[in-house]
Write an enzyme that holds these catalytic residues in place. Structure first.
Site, PDB file in Angstrom:
ATOM      1  N   ASP A   1      -2.080   3.624  18.350  1.00  0.00           N
ATOM      2  CA  ASP A   1      -2.609   2.831  17.234  1.00  0.00           C
ATOM      3  C   ASP A   1      -3.458   1.714  17.826  1.00  0.00           C
ATOM      4  O   ASP A   1      -3.525   1.546  19.053  1.00  0.00           O
ATOM      5  CB  ASP A   1      -1.459   2.246  16.376  1.00  0.00           C
ATOM      6  CG  ASP A   1      -1.871   1.981  14.923  1.00  0.00           C
ATOM      7  OD1 ASP A   1      -2.840   1.230  14.716  1.00  0.00           O
ATOM      8  OD2 ASP A   1      -1.243   2.521  14.004  1.00  0.00           O
ATOM      9  N   ILE A   2      -4.089   0.927  16.927  1.00  0.00           N
ATOM     10  CA  ILE A   2      -4.805  -0.268  17.392  1.00  0.00           C
ATOM     11  C   ILE A   2      -4.017  -1.514  17.064  1.00  0.00           C
ATOM     12  O   ILE A   2      -4.529  -2.619  17.168  1.00  0.00           O
ATOM     13  CB  ILE A   2      -6.226  -0.377  16.783  1.00  0.00           C
ATOM     14  CG1 ILE A   2      -6.168  -0.262  15.255  1.00  0.00           C
ATOM     15  CG2 ILE A   2      -7.159   0.661  17.373  1.00  0.00           C
ATOM     16  CD1 ILE A   2      -7.443  -0.716  14.564  1.00  0.00           C
TER      17      ILE A   2
ATOM     18  N   ILE B   1       2.656   7.332  -1.464  1.00  0.00           N
ATOM     19  CA  ILE B   1       3.904   7.491  -0.699  1.00  0.00           C
ATOM     20  C   ILE B   1       4.754   6.227  -0.843  1.00  0.00           C
ATOM     21  O   ILE B   1       4.270   5.107  -0.641  1.00  0.00           O
ATOM     22  CB  ILE B   1       3.608   7.781   0.790  1.00  0.00           C
ATOM     23  CG1 ILE B   1       2.712   9.030   0.932  1.00  0.00           C
ATOM     24  CG2 ILE B   1       4.911   7.934   1.572  1.00  0.00           C
ATOM     25  CD1 ILE B   1       3.275  10.330   0.383  1.00  0.00           C
TER      26      ILE B   1
ATOM     27  N   ASP C   1      -8.183   3.581  19.735  1.00  0.00           N
ATOM     28  CA  ASP C   1      -9.083   3.426  18.595  1.00  0.00           C
ATOM     29  C   ASP C   1      -9.753   4.780  18.362  1.00  0.00           C
ATOM     30  O   ASP C   1     -10.478   5.281  19.236  1.00  0.00           O
ATOM     31  CB  ASP C   1     -10.126   2.341  18.936  1.00  0.00           C
ATOM     32  CG  ASP C   1     -11.102   2.101  17.800  1.00  0.00           C
ATOM     33  OD1 ASP C   1     -11.205   2.959  16.888  1.00  0.00           O
ATOM     34  OD2 ASP C   1     -11.779   1.054  17.832  1.00  0.00           O
TER      35      ASP C   1
ATOM     36  N   LYS D   1     -12.180  11.550   2.436  1.00  0.00           N
ATOM     37  CA  LYS D   1     -11.088  12.535   2.399  1.00  0.00           C
ATOM     38  C   LYS D   1     -11.620  13.917   2.021  1.00  0.00           C
ATOM     39  O   LYS D   1     -11.208  14.922   2.587  1.00  0.00           O
ATOM     40  CB  LYS D   1      -9.966  12.080   1.461  1.00  0.00           C
ATOM     41  CG  LYS D   1      -9.128  10.956   2.035  1.00  0.00           C
ATOM     42  CD  LYS D   1      -8.260  11.451   3.195  1.00  0.00           C
ATOM     43  CE  LYS D   1      -7.673  10.347   4.018  1.00  0.00           C
ATOM     44  NZ  LYS D   1      -6.980  10.791   5.222  1.00  0.00           N
TER      45      LYS D   1
ATOM     46  N   TYR E   1     -13.003   5.873   0.308  1.00  0.00           N
ATOM     47  CA  TYR E   1     -11.829   6.568   0.846  1.00  0.00           C
ATOM     48  C   TYR E   1     -11.819   8.030   0.374  1.00  0.00           C
ATOM     49  O   TYR E   1     -11.667   8.956   1.179  1.00  0.00           O
ATOM     50  CB  TYR E   1     -10.573   5.830   0.376  1.00  0.00           C
ATOM     51  CG  TYR E   1      -9.263   6.478   0.738  1.00  0.00           C
ATOM     52  CD1 TYR E   1      -8.835   6.583   2.056  1.00  0.00           C
ATOM     53  CD2 TYR E   1      -8.414   6.968  -0.260  1.00  0.00           C
ATOM     54  CE1 TYR E   1      -7.610   7.156   2.369  1.00  0.00           C
ATOM     55  CE2 TYR E   1      -7.196   7.533   0.048  1.00  0.00           C
ATOM     56  CZ  TYR E   1      -6.788   7.631   1.358  1.00  0.00           C
ATOM     57  OH  TYR E   1      -5.567   8.199   1.671  1.00  0.00           O
TER      58      TYR E   1
HETATM   59  P1  NAD Z   1      -1.501   3.014   6.930  1.00  0.00           P
HETATM   60  O1  NAD Z   1      -2.645   2.212   6.462  1.00  0.00           O
HETATM   61  O2  NAD Z   1      -0.131   2.519   6.667  1.00  0.00           O
HETATM   62  O3  NAD Z   1      -1.619   3.295   8.492  1.00  0.00           O
HETATM   63  C1  NAD Z   1      -2.830   3.650   9.085  1.00  0.00           C
HETATM   64  C2  NAD Z   1      -2.771   3.239  10.531  1.00  0.00           C
HETATM   65  O4  NAD Z   1      -4.058   3.519  11.110  1.00  0.00           O
HETATM   66  C3  NAD Z   1      -2.488   1.739  10.748  1.00  0.00           C
HETATM   67  O5  NAD Z   1      -1.360   1.563  11.557  1.00  0.00           O
HETATM   68  C4  NAD Z   1      -3.771   1.212  11.393  1.00  0.00           C
HETATM   69  O6  NAD Z   1      -3.537   0.209  12.351  1.00  0.00           O
HETATM   70  C5  NAD Z   1      -4.325   2.476  12.025  1.00  0.00           C
HETATM   71  N1  NAD Z   1      -5.766   2.379  12.269  1.00  0.00           N
HETATM   72  C6  NAD Z   1      -6.717   1.789  11.523  1.00  0.00           C
HETATM   73  N2  NAD Z   1      -7.910   1.859  12.133  1.00  0.00           N
HETATM   74  C7  NAD Z   1      -7.721   2.540  13.290  1.00  0.00           C
HETATM   75  C8  NAD Z   1      -8.557   2.954  14.344  1.00  0.00           C
HETATM   76  N3  NAD Z   1      -9.865   2.659  14.354  1.00  0.00           N
HETATM   77  N4  NAD Z   1      -8.010   3.651  15.360  1.00  0.00           N
HETATM   78  C9  NAD Z   1      -6.685   3.932  15.381  1.00  0.00           C
HETATM   79  N5  NAD Z   1      -5.836   3.560  14.423  1.00  0.00           N
HETATM   80  C10 NAD Z   1      -6.346   2.878  13.380  1.00  0.00           C
HETATM   81  O7  NAD Z   1      -1.692   4.494   6.330  1.00  0.00           O
HETATM   82  P2  NAD Z   1      -0.586   5.591   6.041  1.00  0.00           P
HETATM   83  O8  NAD Z   1      -0.107   5.353   4.665  1.00  0.00           O
HETATM   84  O9  NAD Z   1       0.376   5.681   7.144  1.00  0.00           O
HETATM   85  O10 NAD Z   1      -1.523   6.879   5.981  1.00  0.00           O
HETATM   86  C11 NAD Z   1      -1.586   7.832   7.006  1.00  0.00           C
HETATM   87  C12 NAD Z   1      -2.479   8.966   6.531  1.00  0.00           C
HETATM   88  O11 NAD Z   1      -1.948   9.508   5.326  1.00  0.00           O
HETATM   89  C13 NAD Z   1      -3.912   8.537   6.214  1.00  0.00           C
HETATM   90  O12 NAD Z   1      -4.789   9.574   6.557  1.00  0.00           O
HETATM   91  C14 NAD Z   1      -3.895   8.379   4.713  1.00  0.00           C
HETATM   92  O13 NAD Z   1      -5.161   8.587   4.156  1.00  0.00           O
HETATM   93  C15 NAD Z   1      -2.936   9.478   4.311  1.00  0.00           C
HETATM   94  N6  NAD Z   1      -2.349   9.242   3.004  1.00  0.00           N
HETATM   95  C16 NAD Z   1      -1.484   8.219   2.799  1.00  0.00           C
HETATM   96  C17 NAD Z   1      -0.955   8.000   1.525  1.00  0.00           C
HETATM   97  C18 NAD Z   1       0.004   6.875   1.236  1.00  0.00           C
HETATM   98  O14 NAD Z   1       0.312   6.625   0.071  1.00  0.00           O
HETATM   99  N7  NAD Z   1       0.522   6.175   2.251  1.00  0.00           N
HETATM  100  C19 NAD Z   1      -1.316   8.856   0.482  1.00  0.00           C
HETATM  101  C20 NAD Z   1      -2.226   9.864   0.722  1.00  0.00           C
HETATM  102  C21 NAD Z   1      -2.718  10.073   1.997  1.00  0.00           C
HETATM  103  N1  SER Z   2      -1.770   6.001  -1.557  1.00  0.00           N
HETATM  104  C1  SER Z   2      -3.136   6.143  -1.203  1.00  0.00           C
HETATM  105  C2  SER Z   2      -3.952   5.024  -1.731  1.00  0.00           C
HETATM  106  O1  SER Z   2      -3.540   4.449  -2.730  1.00  0.00           O
HETATM  107  C3  SER Z   2      -3.655   7.446  -1.719  1.00  0.00           C
HETATM  108  O2  SER Z   2      -4.197   8.130  -0.683  1.00  0.00           O
HETATM  109  O3  SER Z   2      -4.980   4.741  -1.205  1.00  0.00           O
END
Ligand code: NAD
Ligand code: SER
Length: 320
Positions: free
Chosen positions: A38-39, A176, A56, A150, A146
């Site tokens: 992660d970053i 989630i 990154d 996607k 976003y």
């Molecule tokens: P999050 O925002 O909690 O975590 C994303 C992570 O990516 C963070 O820890 C951030 O530091 C890291 N990040 C940001 N820029 C970066 C970079 N340049 N290089 C490396 N790391 C970097 O997101 P999440 O909820 O854990 O989501 C994970 C995946 O699941 C994503 O692709 C998101 O689109 C997808 N998703 C999440 C949800 C949800 O509700 N959480 C729903 C649909 C899809």
């Molecule tokens: N939970 C995410 C958001 O609200 C959906 O990908 O962005």
């Protein structure tokens, strides 16, 4: 000859999903074989239970270096900028979500990675999409940066499957819900914040309108979906990168009613902000029959079961 355990790289590992997926993967593949990256500063549970590297995903050279250093076989590419944060900084969302994903796919192709998981989202849909039981194959005209990244990520992944035979898989997660790590700037984040505020202050000001119904999923089901999809025999899959997955749908008012069963004095008020406009472009419920047919998807948690588990765990954490 004994087969060696695959090496797994997780990008964005300190986020809401990664911080719970990494421990699950470390149970399956042994902790030294799962490289969290992660970053941002990792929580102790990630750093102390296996390798962690600063990475990154917009820097292709660094990703290549880590893949070679650990001889990575499988990538869970979670690094992303979510919907609300992406509207505040569309350029960053493009860089991280689009360039990051392209870097991962290109290196996976070049360096012979065996499997890549890239989560998609209900954000691929838009106002023109049917809102109830949104079909697997439907109109994809998202209105957020976003969502645009996607859709492009799904299509790019599918291109690498068909053009280069790379095994890329992904599902369209709904919002989630989890209690361990806070969400990272999405439109569905209210459904996590509400629990923290209900338990701590008995009050919550919701940034979505009370009747805004969205699809949601509890973290154990989110992890199960990723792992189950990745473990499915490739020949069973007709889709690859864009599976609809569903678990439950509810509005803020319905969630508040369920929470009040445990915290009767809980009060919620509504002050919709710019995230309301994003939520209104997304479906209310999802048809996930393709995931059910092709890889046996079935969620374990509905609204009452998720709320009971969230409240119990958050109260236990607070009393520690
Ligand atoms: P999050 O925002 O909690 O975590 C994303 C992570 O990516 C963070 O820890 C951030 O530091 C890291 N990040 C940001 N820029 C970066 C970079 N340049 N290089 C490396 N790391 C970097 O997101 P999440 O909820 O854990 O989501 C994970 C995946 O699941 C994503 O692709 C998101 O689109 C997808 N998703 C999440 C949800 C949800 O509700 N959480 C729903 C649909 C899809
Ligand atoms: N939970 C995410 C958001 O609200 C959906 O990908 O962005």
């Amino acid at each position: 000859m004994a087969l060696s355990t695959p090496k797994v790289l997780v990008t964005g590992a300190c986020g809401q999903i990664g911080s719970e997926l990494v421990p699950e993967l470390r149970k399956t593949y042994a902790k030294e074989n799962v490289i969290a990256t992660d970053i941002k500063e990792p929580p102790p549970e990630l750093k102390e239970t296996g390798p962690f590297e600063w990475l990154d995903v917009t820097n292709r050279k660094s990703i290549g270096h880590i893949i070679k250093k650990y001889q990575v076989d499988i990538i869970y590419h979670l690094a992303a900028i979510l919907s609300a944060k992406g509207e505040q900084n569309p350029s960053l969302a493009w860089q991280v979500n689009m360039i990051g994903t392209y870097n991962i796919l290109e290196l996976a192709r070049e360096l012979g990675i065996k499997q890549v998981f890239i989560p998609s989202s209900i954000a691929v849909f838009g106002p023109e999409t049917p809102k109830v039981m949104t079909p697997q194959e439907t109109i994809l005209l998202p209105k957020t940066m976003y969502g645009i990244t996607k859709v492009a990520g799904e299509l790019l992944g599918e291109y690498y499957v068909r053009r280069f035979g790379l095994d890329v898989r992904g599902c369209r997660y709904p919002g989630i819900i989890s209690y361990k790590t806070p969400p990272g700037g999405g439109t569905t984040d209210y459904a996590v914040a509400i629990f923290h505020e209900a338990i701590k202050n008995k009050k919550y000001t919701c940034f979505l309108r009370e009747d805004t119904v969205l699809p949601m999923m509890y973290m154990p089901d989110c992890l199960k979906a990723a792992i189950q999809l990745m473990e499915t025999e490739a020949s069973r899959l007709k889709h690859h990168t864009n599976f609809n997955v569903a678990a439950m749908s509810f509005s803020p008012a319905e969630l508040a009613t369920e929470i009040k069963k445990y915290i009767p004095e809980f009060e919620i008020i509504y002050q919709p902000d710019e995230r309301q406009a994003i939520a209104e472009t997304w479906p209310r419920s999802i048809d996930d029959s393709a995931a059910r047919e092709e890889w046996g998807w079935q969620p374990d948690y509905d609204l009452p079961r998720m709320v009971e588990d969230m409240v119990r765990n958050l109260m236990a954490n607070l009393n520690k």
